[in-house]
Structures are given as C-alpha cells and as structure tokens.
Design a protein around this motif. Structure first.
Motif, PDB file in Angstrom:
ATOM      1  N   MET A  34       9.650   8.430  10.078  1.00  0.00           N
ATOM      2  CA  MET A  34      10.541   7.514   9.386  1.00  0.00           C
ATOM      3  C   MET A  34      11.493   8.255   8.446  1.00  0.00           C
ATOM      4  N   PRO A  35      12.679   7.687   8.190  1.00  0.00           N
ATOM      5  CA  PRO A  35      13.269   6.500   8.799  1.00  0.00           C
ATOM      6  C   PRO A  35      13.408   6.667  10.311  1.00  0.00           C
ATOM      7  N   LEU A  36      13.435   5.549  11.012  1.00  0.00           N
ATOM      8  CA  LEU A  36      13.454   5.566  12.468  1.00  0.00           C
ATOM      9  C   LEU A  36      14.598   6.436  12.977  1.00  0.00           C
ATOM     10  N   LEU A  48      12.427  12.993   5.061  1.00  0.00           N
ATOM     11  CA  LEU A  48      11.916  12.720   3.716  1.00  0.00           C
ATOM     12  C   LEU A  48      11.117  13.919   3.221  1.00  0.00           C
ATOM     13  N   THR A  49      11.093  14.123   1.922  1.00  0.00           N
ATOM     14  CA  THR A  49      10.230  15.162   1.372  1.00  0.00           C
ATOM     15  C   THR A  49       8.775  14.698   1.474  1.00  0.00           C
ATOM     16  N   ASP A  50       7.847  15.637   1.356  1.00  0.00           N
ATOM     17  CA  ASP A  50       6.427  15.274   1.361  1.00  0.00           C
ATOM     18  C   ASP A  50       6.133  14.279   0.245  1.00  0.00           C
ATOM     19  N   GLN A  51       6.686  14.536  -0.933  1.00  0.00           N
ATOM     20  CA  GLN A  51       6.434  13.648  -2.067  1.00  0.00           C
ATOM     21  C   GLN A  51       6.991  12.252  -1.799  1.00  0.00           C
ATOM     22  N   ASP A  52       8.183  12.173  -1.231  1.00  0.00           N
ATOM     23  CA  ASP A  52       8.770  10.873  -0.919  1.00  0.00           C
ATOM     24  C   ASP A  52       7.883  10.096   0.042  1.00  0.00           C
ATOM     25  N   ALA A  53       7.357  10.786   1.058  1.00  0.00           N
ATOM     26  CA  ALA A  53       6.513  10.114   2.051  1.00  0.00           C
ATOM     27  C   ALA A  53       5.258   9.549   1.400  1.00  0.00           C
ATOM     28  N   TRP A  54       4.625  10.313   0.531  1.00  0.00           N
ATOM     29  CA  TRP A  54       3.425   9.834  -0.162  1.00  0.00           C
ATOM     30  C   TRP A  54       3.758   8.704  -1.129  1.00  0.00           C
ATOM     31  N   ASP A  55       4.861   8.843  -1.827  1.00  0.00           N
ATOM     32  CA  ASP A  55       5.229   7.807  -2.802  1.00  0.00           C
ATOM     33  C   ASP A  55       5.539   6.480  -2.124  1.00  0.00           C
ATOM     34  N   VAL A  56       6.284   6.512  -1.021  1.00  0.00           N
ATOM     35  CA  VAL A  56       6.636   5.255  -0.364  1.00  0.00           C
ATOM     36  C   VAL A  56       5.420   4.668   0.360  1.00  0.00           C
ATOM     37  N   ALA A  57       4.490   5.522   0.787  1.00  0.00           N
ATOM     38  CA  ALA A  57       3.228   5.016   1.342  1.00  0.00           C
ATOM     39  C   ALA A  57       2.447   4.270   0.266  1.00  0.00           C
ATOM     40  N   MET A  58       2.451   4.820  -0.942  1.00  0.00           N
ATOM     41  CA  MET A  58       1.796   4.159  -2.072  1.00  0.00           C
ATOM     42  C   MET A  58       2.450   2.801  -2.341  1.00  0.00           C
ATOM     43  N   TYR A  59       3.757   2.777  -2.343  1.00  0.00           N
ATOM     44  CA  TYR A  59       4.477   1.523  -2.594  1.00  0.00           C
ATOM     45  C   TYR A  59       4.150   0.491  -1.529  1.00  0.00           C
ATOM     46  N   MET A  60       4.186   0.891  -0.270  1.00  0.00           N
ATOM     47  CA  MET A  60       3.904  -0.033   0.827  1.00  0.00           C
ATOM     48  C   MET A  60       2.465  -0.559   0.758  1.00  0.00           C
ATOM     49  N   ASP A  61       1.520   0.330   0.554  1.00  0.00           N
ATOM     50  CA  ASP A  61       0.111  -0.056   0.605  1.00  0.00           C
ATOM     51  C   ASP A  61      -0.393  -0.706  -0.672  1.00  0.00           C
ATOM     52  N   TRP A 114      -6.169  -5.558   5.638  1.00  0.00           N
ATOM     53  CA  TRP A 114      -6.758  -4.533   4.778  1.00  0.00           C
ATOM     54  C   TRP A 114      -7.777  -3.643   5.492  1.00  0.00           C
ATOM     55  N   GLY A 115      -8.120  -3.966   6.722  1.00  0.00           N
ATOM     56  CA  GLY A 115      -9.030  -3.113   7.467  1.00  0.00           C
ATOM     57  C   GLY A 115      -8.332  -2.110   8.362  1.00  0.00           C
ATOM     58  N   ALA A 116      -7.016  -2.213   8.498  1.00  0.00           N
ATOM     59  CA  ALA A 116      -6.267  -1.343   9.406  1.00  0.00           C
ATOM     60  C   ALA A 116      -6.131   0.065   8.845  1.00  0.00           C
ATOM     61  N   GLY A 117      -6.059   1.028   9.751  1.00  0.00           N
ATOM     62  CA  GLY A 117      -5.941   2.415   9.317  1.00  0.00           C
ATOM     63  C   GLY A 117      -4.678   2.695   8.533  1.00  0.00           C
ATOM     64  N   MET A 118      -3.607   1.950   8.786  1.00  0.00           N
ATOM     65  CA  MET A 118      -2.349   2.201   8.101  1.00  0.00           C
ATOM     66  C   MET A 118      -2.393   1.795   6.635  1.00  0.00           C
ATOM     67  N   HIS A 119      -3.437   1.081   6.199  1.00  0.00           N
ATOM     68  CA  HIS A 119      -3.529   0.750   4.774  1.00  0.00           C
ATOM     69  C   HIS A 119      -4.006   1.958   3.976  1.00  0.00           C
ATOM     70  N   GLN A 120      -4.462   3.008   4.646  1.00  0.00           N
ATOM     71  CA  GLN A 120      -4.907   4.216   3.959  1.00  0.00           C
ATOM     72  C   GLN A 120      -3.712   5.124   3.697  1.00  0.00           C
ATOM     73  N   LEU A 121      -3.626   5.630   2.477  1.00  0.00           N
ATOM     74  CA  LEU A 121      -2.446   6.382   2.054  1.00  0.00           C
ATOM     75  C   LEU A 121      -2.171   7.605   2.918  1.00  0.00           C
ATOM     76  N   ASP A 122      -3.221   8.337   3.314  1.00  0.00           N
ATOM     77  CA  ASP A 122      -2.980   9.556   4.086  1.00  0.00           C
ATOM     78  C   ASP A 122      -2.439   9.242   5.476  1.00  0.00           C
ATOM     79  N   ASN A 123      -2.948   8.183   6.109  1.00  0.00           N
ATOM     80  CA  ASN A 123      -2.417   7.788   7.415  1.00  0.00           C
ATOM     81  C   ASN A 123      -0.959   7.348   7.296  1.00  0.00           C
ATOM     82  N   ALA A 124      -0.689   6.482   6.322  1.00  0.00           N
ATOM     83  CA  ALA A 124       0.669   5.966   6.159  1.00  0.00           C
ATOM     84  C   ALA A 124       1.652   7.078   5.814  1.00  0.00           C
ATOM     85  N   ALA A 125       1.268   7.967   4.899  1.00  0.00           N
ATOM     86  CA  ALA A 125       2.172   9.041   4.485  1.00  0.00           C
ATOM     87  C   ALA A 125       2.480   9.988   5.641  1.00  0.00           C
TER      88      ALA A 125
END
Length: 325
Positions: free
Chosen positions: A258-260, A266-279, A240-251
């Motif tokens: 991604m996908p690799l 992906l659309t911008d919205q898709d990237a933010w939504d899946v970042a939300m799901y992951m985090d 939970w301290g890693a930068g990738m747990h933050q939505l803006d970094n992950a998105a």
C-alpha cells in the motif's frame, strides 16, 4: 452503462488516482548510471551490491491464468478463482461483511508478499497456535470465512471449499511442499518500527495516503452496492479475530502493498503508525467472545500486537463492537 461496467470503471479511475500521487522519493534526482556511477561508488561496492542481489531469494512464479486447462478440472479451478475474487457474490451464504479474499490476497491470490494462495497451499497441514491443533488447508480457509469475512465456515466438502482448494492446488503447481517460500505470507521477519506505533502519526499517514481509496471515515467506497475499495474498520470490515487486526500483520501488508500500486513507498514507521490507526477502530466482535472482554483477550489476544481489550484514546476496544444496522 451497466452497474458492473460502472463498478469496473470507478475502480480503474480510483486506482489511477492512487497512482498519480508520486511518493516523496520520486522528486529526488535519479541515481547516476553508467561509468560515472561506477567510479563514484567504487567497483567493490558495486560487486557487493550485485552479489547481494544474486543471493536474494526470488518469489515463486505461479502459472498464468491462461494456462488453466479446459475440461472439468479447469472448470473447478476457474470456479475457485471466481469465489476468490468475488467472494461476496460467489460464496454469499458464508460472507458476513463487504470483503473478498482478494482484498488482502492481491492479484487474485497471486501476488508475492500479500499472503499469496500458492504460498498457503504448500504450507499445510500445519500446527496453528490460534486454535491449538494441526490445521488442514481447508480448516485454514474456513478460518478466513469466520474471521476475515465475519461469516461462517463452509463445510469442508462444500463446492465452495473444493473449488478454493483446487484453485490453490493449481496455482502452486511446481512449488515444493512443506517449505516457507520466498514471498509467501506477509514480509514480517525483522520488520520492526523504529519507534512505538503512534495513533496520531498514523492518522496523518492515513489522510495523506489511504483516505483517497478507503474514504476519510475508513468505510471504503461502493458502486451499485458493492465495495470497489474495502472498509478498514466498522461493521463491513474484518472482525476482531482476523489476522489483519494484529499490528505486525497489518504493518507488513501495508508496507509491501500500500498505497495500491505503490507498495514499498511508505517508510517503516509510517506503515506501523497507520496500522496502529487502522486497528485502533472498532470492528465486529471476535466470534470466540463469550461475554467477558478481559477473558477473551487473555485467551486469544494476549500479545502486544493485538489492541483488542486495550484502551486507546479513552476507548476500550472490543467493548462496543461494530454491527450492521
């Protein structure tokens, strides 16, 4: 077939599978080219597009790996690269999960827009609000081990740290110091979601575009006890301290990479939504936690980009951190 060859083989096959699914745009007719395109769009529009392309900054180009010199210095550069791409083996004493540096810094730390190592080298020393003081590059790397690797920081004078800094120094050869280079970090500037990120939409995106490599449960894929695709949450993922747990970094990372092999599809919205799901899934506890979730959020996570200490789908994130059995 040895476990190592099996590991490489599965990675290649899975990457090929990821690349076979064409993005929706691939089914659309290609734009017209040649004189007919010019007449349709108009000379002015094409001149404007050409000018914009010329004005777009190009990313720094690190030297090729074939240019690593022979001799003692080159040996340490190669050692640093080995640690970077096989962190869980080459720096095992300092890694507490199943990740490697190259999981988030792609192409052995070379790829632009995936926080390349050459961009980090010229950016430090720098002040970081995360720990409230000016950090050297060594301290920044120590933080990666502590948070992203859910492990412990190698001493600044350890052979692992010397090798990683030497690899970064060599990769940044010719880059101007003290500047934000194009392609450094993740492309977050001006990257906002059209709508607030949504967990349910993110789950749909994950199943369609991410589960093939990372598994339906987000726990990655292993061969011979090592991950060929990393877990995105759970006990073997970043804490939970890693930068990738933050939505803006992950998105931003997801959108660009991604996908690799199909970053940018992906659309911008898709990237933010899946970042939300992951985090929005549990992961190991923030090592700065002192027994009070609310106090830890206030001290270190007081941002709308952090879901730590917030409730998603009825669960208070951080209250039941994932741990290895």
């Amino acid at each position: 077939m040895t476990p190592r060859h099996l590991l490489i083989g599965l990675a290649v096959l899975a990457l090929a599978a990821c690349s076979q699914a064409a993005p929706p745009e691939a089914s659309k007719p290609a734009p017209a080219t040649g004189s007919s395109a010019t007449s349709a769009a108009g000379p002015a529009a094409h001149a404007q597009a050409a000018a914009a392309a010329r004005a777009r900054p190009t990313a720094f180009e690190p030297p090729p790996e074939s240019a690593i010199p022979e001799g003692p210095f080159g040996d340490v550069v190669r050692e640093g690269r080995e640690i970077f791409v096989n962190t869980d083996v080459a720096a095992k004493a300092y890694v507490g999960n199943g990740l490697r540096c190259s999981n988030c810094h792609l192409d052995a730390g070379r790829l632009a827009n995936s926080a390349p190592l050459w961009g980090a080298y010229v950016a430090y020393p720098a002040y970081r609000a995360k720990n409230g003081h000016v950090n050297t590059l060594g301290e920044r790397l120590q933080g990666c081990f502590k948070y992203s690797m859910n492990g412990k920081a190698p001493p600044l004078d350890s052979k692992e740290m010397v090798a990683l800094e030497t690899y970064a120094f060599w990769m940044a050869k010719g880059a101007p110091t003290g500047e934000k280079l194009p392609g450094a970090g993740y492309p977050k500037k001006g990257f906002k979601p059209p709508q607030p990120p949504d967990y349910a939409r993110g789950e749909v995106v994950f199943k369609a575009h991410c589960a093939l490599c990372h598994g339906a449960d987000g726990q990655g894929q292993q061969v011979a006890g090592r991950y060929v695709f990393p877990p995105l949450w759970g006990p073997d993922s970043f804490n939970w301290g890693a930068g990738m747990h933050q939505l803006d970094n992950a998105a931003a990372f997801i959108k660009a990479n991604m996908p690799l092999s199909r970053g940018g599809t992906l659309t911008d919205q898709d990237a933010w939504d899946v970042a939300m799901y992951m985090d929005a899934h549990e992961r190991p506890q923030d090592p700065r936690y002192k027994g009070d979730l609310a106090a830890t959020r206030k001290a270190y996570h007081d941002s709308p980009m952090s879901l730590y200490g917030t409730t998603v789908n009825g669960h208070l994130l951080g209250s039941a951190p994932a741990t290895r059995k």
